[in-house]
Scaffold this motif. Structure first.
Motif: not given
Length: 125
Positions: A72-92
């Motif tokens: 939650p603390d990170l989520a609140a910060r990301l929602l306030r500042t903006g973010y990208l969600k990135v699909d990272s390659p690799g099986l795991l």
């Protein structure tokens, strides 16, 4: 004479889904799957005092669904500042979240970061 005036108020405003993301040395980090421009008025994600703890370690449902999927603390910060969600390659590999201020530049269809993969926020689940 070279001008230091940015072409956009923020690099995140130039990012679209499908763009490649690279770290400062050009190593592939992944592909953008979501872009959220920051909302300085975003509500922080905390359980209310005396509440029943229904939020647990998750962010409340918002107009963004359950994103970002981080504590939650990170989520609140990301929602306030903006973010990208990135699909990272690799099986795991988990998806990664990039804070708006970690974007160095956007060139054509490539997002260049100011930090390496180790400094990015991994998806919780």
């Amino acid at each position: 004479m070279h001008s230091n005036v940015p072409t956009s108020p923020e690099p995140i405003a130039q990012v679209t889904t499908g763009m490649r993301v690279v770290d400062p040395v050009g190593e592939e980090v992944g592909t953008v799957v979501a872009v959220r421009v920051g909302d300085p008025n975003a509500v922080t994600a905390h359980d209310p005092p005396g509440g029943d703890g229904v939020l647990g370690d998750r962010v409340p449902h918002t107009e963004y669904g359950e994103e970002p999927d981080v504590p939650p603390d990170l989520a609140a910060r990301l929602l306030r500042t903006g973010y990208l969600k990135v699909d990272s390659p690799g099986l795991l590999a988990r998806d990664l979240y990039i804070e708006a201020d970690q974007i160095a530049d956007v060139n054509q269809d490539v997002v260049e970061l100011t930090v390496g993969r180790a400094e990015l926020i991994p998806e919780a689940h």
